[in-house]
Design a protein around this motif. Sequence first.
Motif, mmCIF file in Angstrom:
data_model
loop_
_atom_site.group_PDB
_atom_site.id
_atom_site.type_symbol
_atom_site.label_atom_id
_atom_site.label_comp_id
_atom_site.label_asym_id
_atom_site.label_seq_id
_atom_site.Cartn_x
_atom_site.Cartn_y
_atom_site.Cartn_z
ATOM 1 N N SER A 173 37.516 -70.626 3.821
ATOM 2 C CA SER A 173 38.858 -70.230 3.382
ATOM 3 C C SER A 173 39.352 -69.069 4.251
ATOM 4 N N TYR A 174 39.749 -67.931 3.660
ATOM 5 C CA TYR A 174 40.190 -66.811 4.487
ATOM 6 C C TYR A 174 39.113 -66.387 5.479
ATOM 7 N N GLY A 175 37.844 -66.577 5.135
ATOM 8 C CA GLY A 175 36.765 -66.231 6.055
ATOM 9 C C GLY A 175 36.853 -66.966 7.379
ATOM 10 N N THR A 176 37.495 -68.133 7.391
ATOM 11 C CA THR A 176 37.667 -68.864 8.661
ATOM 12 C C THR A 176 38.587 -68.098 9.599
ATOM 13 N N ASP A 196 34.990 -73.827 7.267
ATOM 14 C CA ASP A 196 35.050 -74.682 6.080
ATOM 15 C C ASP A 196 36.297 -74.349 5.271
ATOM 16 N N GLY A 197 37.308 -75.246 5.321
ATOM 17 C CA GLY A 197 38.574 -74.993 4.642
ATOM 18 C C GLY A 197 39.386 -73.981 5.422
ATOM 19 N N VAL A 198 40.019 -74.423 6.517
ATOM 20 C CA VAL A 198 40.597 -73.501 7.491
ATOM 21 C C VAL A 198 41.883 -72.866 6.964
ATOM 22 N N ALA A 399 43.337 -80.633 5.234
ATOM 23 C CA ALA A 399 42.930 -81.008 6.590
ATOM 24 C C ALA A 399 43.992 -80.674 7.632
ATOM 25 N N PHE A 400 45.256 -80.629 7.242
ATOM 26 C CA PHE A 400 46.320 -80.275 8.185
ATOM 27 C C PHE A 400 46.001 -78.977 8.912
ATOM 28 N N TRP A 401 45.523 -77.978 8.155
ATOM 29 C CA TRP A 401 45.287 -76.672 8.772
ATOM 30 C C TRP A 401 44.075 -76.698 9.686
ATOM 31 N N GLY A 402 43.093 -77.538 9.386
ATOM 32 C CA GLY A 402 41.972 -77.709 10.298
ATOM 33 C C GLY A 402 42.417 -78.312 11.612
ATOM 34 N N GLU A 403 43.292 -79.319 11.531
ATOM 35 C CA GLU A 403 43.820 -79.944 12.756
ATOM 36 C C GLU A 403 44.678 -78.960 13.531
ATOM 37 N N GLY A 423 36.181 -76.143 0.015
ATOM 38 C CA GLY A 423 34.814 -75.756 0.352
ATOM 39 C C GLY A 423 33.878 -76.928 0.180
ATOM 40 N N VAL A 424 33.336 -77.422 1.282
ATOM 41 C CA VAL A 424 32.502 -78.627 1.231
ATOM 42 C C VAL A 424 31.087 -78.376 1.741
ATOM 43 N N SER A 425 30.754 -77.134 2.063
ATOM 44 C CA SER A 425 29.472 -76.852 2.711
ATOM 45 C C SER A 425 28.258 -77.155 1.842
ATOM 46 N N SER A 426 28.447 -77.254 0.530
ATOM 47 C CA SER A 426 27.315 -77.508 -0.360
ATOM 48 C C SER A 426 27.126 -78.982 -0.673
ATOM 49 N N LEU A 427 28.030 -79.837 -0.206
ATOM 50 C CA LEU A 427 28.029 -81.234 -0.638
ATOM 51 C C LEU A 427 27.099 -82.113 0.209
#
Length: 479
Positions: A173-176, A196-198, A399-403, A423-427
Motif C-alpha cells: 500500500s503506501y509502503g510501495t 504489493d498493492g501499489v 491493478a491500474f496503479w500497478g500498471e 494485499g496479496v503477499s500472504s495468499l
Amino acid sequence: MAPAKKPASTLPHFTRCNSSIHGTAFYGAQCAQITLQSPSGSTTLNILRARALSTPQNNPLIVITGGPGTSAVSLAWQYLGFFSDVQKERDILFIDQRGTGKTQPFTCAAAGDSHPQWPQQQQIAHIHSTLEQCAKEYSAQALIHINTMQAAHDIEAVRQALGYDSLNLWGSSYGTRVAMAYQHQYPATARTVILDGVAPAAIALPRYAEYDAGIALKNLFEACTKQPQCSHAFGDLASVWQQLLKDLTGKPVQASFSHPRTTKVTPVTVTAARVANWVRFALYSRELAALLPLAIQQAGEGHFTYLANLAQAASDSVQSGMHYGMHAAILCAEDRHAPPIARQNISSLAHMPFAALNDLSPICHTLQTISPPPDLFAPINSAIPTLVLSGHFDPVTPAFWGEWASQQMSNSRHIIIEGGHHGVSSLGCIPELMARFIELGSHIALDTRCAQTIKPVHFFINAAGPALRSGSSYQKAQP
C-alpha cells in the motif's frame, strides 16, 4: 538523483525488544534505536531486526508497511510469517517511519474516535478539528520531515549504519511509495523490490477513491453472478445496491448495533456515504468480502447488522495502532499536490459516495509541510528487478496503479491475483514466489503459474456459509 551520503549516526546496538521502549516484543525480535544527525537536529529511528536463521546474506529484506500511518515495528510479528523462507538466509528489518511507532510519533488517536450517532457533517468536523489541534501541538520541525523522500533517505541511513551492501525491499500500500522512492534515489543499493498493492503519490487520495472502490465492487458483483448459487440467491446485486443508496440519500436510517467483539450497543445514523464506506472497508479483506453479497442484500431489505459488523471488524484491524496525524501529514504534503490523471469512463461502475468522509484537505492549512519534488508524481524509470502484485478486488490500490507506476520499470513483472483484495503477499504460493524472487535476484526464471490458482472466495449464501459443493456442481442452498 540523490547520491548516497554517509549519515552521522550513533553505533547501533541491538538488544532484546522491550515493549514499553520499542513498541513490541516477541520471541527472537531484536531492537535498536539509531540516532541520525542533521543540520536541523537529531532524529532517533526505532528499528526491529529478525535475524536470519543461518549465516545471513549481506542484503536483508526491508519491510515497509502502509497506511500511511502504521508502525512497521509494531506490526512486525504479523508480517514475519510472509517471509519465513526469506528469513532462512536474510535478516528482516522493520523501521518506524517518522511520525509512527517510537519514531517521533504523530498519533492523534482522538481523530479515530467514532461517533456514528452523529450526523455526517458533525463527524467530519470532529475529525478535522481534532487533527488541527494535534498539529498545533506537534513539533513543526519534525512535521516537515514526515514525507516519502525522507523515509527513503532514512532507510539508506539504516543500511549504512548497519553495514549492509544492498537491500531487498517489500512495500505494501503506501509502503510501495516509499519502496519506489528508495529504488529511484538509491539504485546502486536496491537489489530487488516487491510492491504489493501499489499506491504512488499520483493516487492523490481521496481523489480517485470512489472510482477505485467502485471498480472493486463491480468486480465483486460480477464474481457473484459467476457462482450459480450466489447469483440464484441474490440476483441483480448492482440494482439492489443502487436502490439502497438512493433510499438512504433520501432518508437516512436511525439504527443501533452491537459491536461483534465487545457487544457494546451503539446508535448509528445510517447514510449512503457511511454504508459505502462500510462496504469499502469490507472489500479490503478476502475473508470479509465473502459475506458482502449477503450483507448488501440484507441491507437492501432494511437490515444493516451484517454490513455494520463487517465494517466494524475491518475498521478495528485498520484503526489499531494507526497514527492519524502522520496519515494526514502525508496526504497534505503529497497527495493533494498530485496532478490529475485521465481514467477510463466505466458506465456500469458501482456508485460509492464516501469520499467526503475521508477528505482531509481542509486541515492542510494547519499542517505546514514542505512542497514535494515534482518527480514524485511521475512513473519512475528503473531497471531494478521489481515484482508488482495486485488484487482483482482491491478497493484502494487496484491493478491500474500497478500498471501505471511500473510503465517505465524495464525490469518489472506485474502479477494480478484473481482472488486477491488489498494485499496479496500472504495468499497461496505468493510467499514462496517472493522468496524465490529475492533468492534469484530476478523475475526472469520465476514460475508464477501457481498464482493463477488463487481464485475468488465462495460467497456466503446465508448465515451458514457458502453453498455446499458436490464434485464440480453446487448443491442448492436451503433458504
